[in-house]
Write a protein that holds these residues in place. Sequence first.
Motif, mmCIF file in Angstrom:
data_model
loop_
_atom_site.group_PDB
_atom_site.id
_atom_site.type_symbol
_atom_site.label_atom_id
_atom_site.label_comp_id
_atom_site.label_asym_id
_atom_site.label_seq_id
_atom_site.Cartn_x
_atom_site.Cartn_y
_atom_site.Cartn_z
ATOM 1 N N THR A 100 -38.161 57.876 -50.968
ATOM 2 C CA THR A 100 -37.644 57.162 -49.818
ATOM 3 C C THR A 100 -36.126 57.293 -49.817
ATOM 4 O O THR A 100 -35.446 56.737 -50.688
ATOM 5 N N PHE A 101 -35.622 58.063 -48.857
ATOM 6 C CA PHE A 101 -34.189 58.320 -48.776
ATOM 7 C C PHE A 101 -33.494 57.211 -47.995
ATOM 8 O O PHE A 101 -33.937 56.836 -46.919
ATOM 9 N N GLY A 102 -32.382 56.719 -48.537
ATOM 10 C CA GLY A 102 -31.545 55.783 -47.802
ATOM 11 C C GLY A 102 -30.500 56.558 -47.035
ATOM 12 O O GLY A 102 -30.715 57.714 -46.647
ATOM 13 N N THR A 103 -29.352 55.925 -46.834
ATOM 14 C CA THR A 103 -28.284 56.575 -46.078
ATOM 15 C C THR A 103 -27.318 57.345 -46.984
ATOM 16 O O THR A 103 -26.542 58.156 -46.506
ATOM 17 N N GLY A 104 -27.365 57.100 -48.292
ATOM 18 C CA GLY A 104 -26.571 57.880 -49.218
ATOM 19 C C GLY A 104 -25.074 57.638 -49.136
ATOM 20 O O GLY A 104 -24.583 56.790 -48.380
ATOM 21 N N THR A 105 -24.340 58.394 -49.965
ATOM 22 C CA THR A 105 -22.871 58.371 -49.979
ATOM 23 C C THR A 105 -22.368 59.737 -49.549
ATOM 24 O O THR A 105 -22.737 60.753 -50.146
ATOM 25 N N ARG A 106 -21.528 59.744 -48.541
ATOM 26 C CA ARG A 106 -20.908 61.004 -48.108
ATOM 27 C C ARG A 106 -19.667 61.234 -48.962
ATOM 28 O O ARG A 106 -18.672 60.515 -48.820
ATOM 29 N N LEU A 107 -19.752 62.199 -49.874
ATOM 30 C CA LEU A 107 -18.643 62.531 -50.768
ATOM 31 C C LEU A 107 -17.845 63.693 -50.186
ATOM 32 O O LEU A 107 -18.420 64.739 -49.880
ATOM 33 N N THR A 108 -16.554 63.474 -50.042
ATOM 34 C CA THR A 108 -15.664 64.523 -49.558
ATOM 35 C C THR A 108 -14.690 64.890 -50.667
ATOM 36 O O THR A 108 -14.002 64.005 -51.205
#
Lengths: 111, 111
Positions: A100-108
């Motif tokens: 079950t995937f959540g929204t995650g962390t967008r790493l830049t």
Amino acid sequence: DAKTTQPPSMDCAEGRAANLPCNHSTISGNEYVYWYRQIHSQGPQYIIHGLKNNETNEMASLIITEDRKSSTLILPHATLRDTAVYYCIVRPNFGNEKLTFGTGTRLTIIP
Amino acid sequence: DAGVIQSPRHEVTEMGQEVTLRCKPISGHNSLFWYRQTMMRGLELLIYFNNNVPIDDSGMPEDRFSAKMPNASFSTLKIQPSEPRDSAVYFCASTTSGTQYFGPGTRLTVL
């Protein structure tokens, strides 16, 4: 399945260690912590998983707290190619195989 | 190993047409998953098979969607009739030991 909480976004300088946190305070004793990442327009890619002990592979290290309520994914020397969305997922290692995937962390990664 | 193979990579069709997406899992993997990803809903599981048998199809949005796995090396996801709201990227993944490996996805656009 236990839910996870991750910051929506993070920046990291190229060449530095990227530390991505994840809270999973309702994790059960038989649930593992999995990390995947998704680089733009590609399918999710497995990074690492663990149960209790810290784990390391060629991509990253996973640090799980003693009470297992949180964990940190560490990319030791971040490169521009590590820019992606990182997902922290908890699930039993056997039986129900759903992720079950959540929204995650967008790493830049910043040059 | 070639990894999970999906075809077509891009599909553009008109509302009301039938769409068939195809997936070839990694050889030896005994579980196969179909996911859909949209900006609004993120990455969500539609259905998964174990040893060619559908185990959980609770994520299939409605009767217009159907999935089959006639043998261990092939699966299809069919949408009939297609609607504009079905526009998304559809991913297939396979596993044998808990770690899921994803294909490159099919980007579906329904006009």
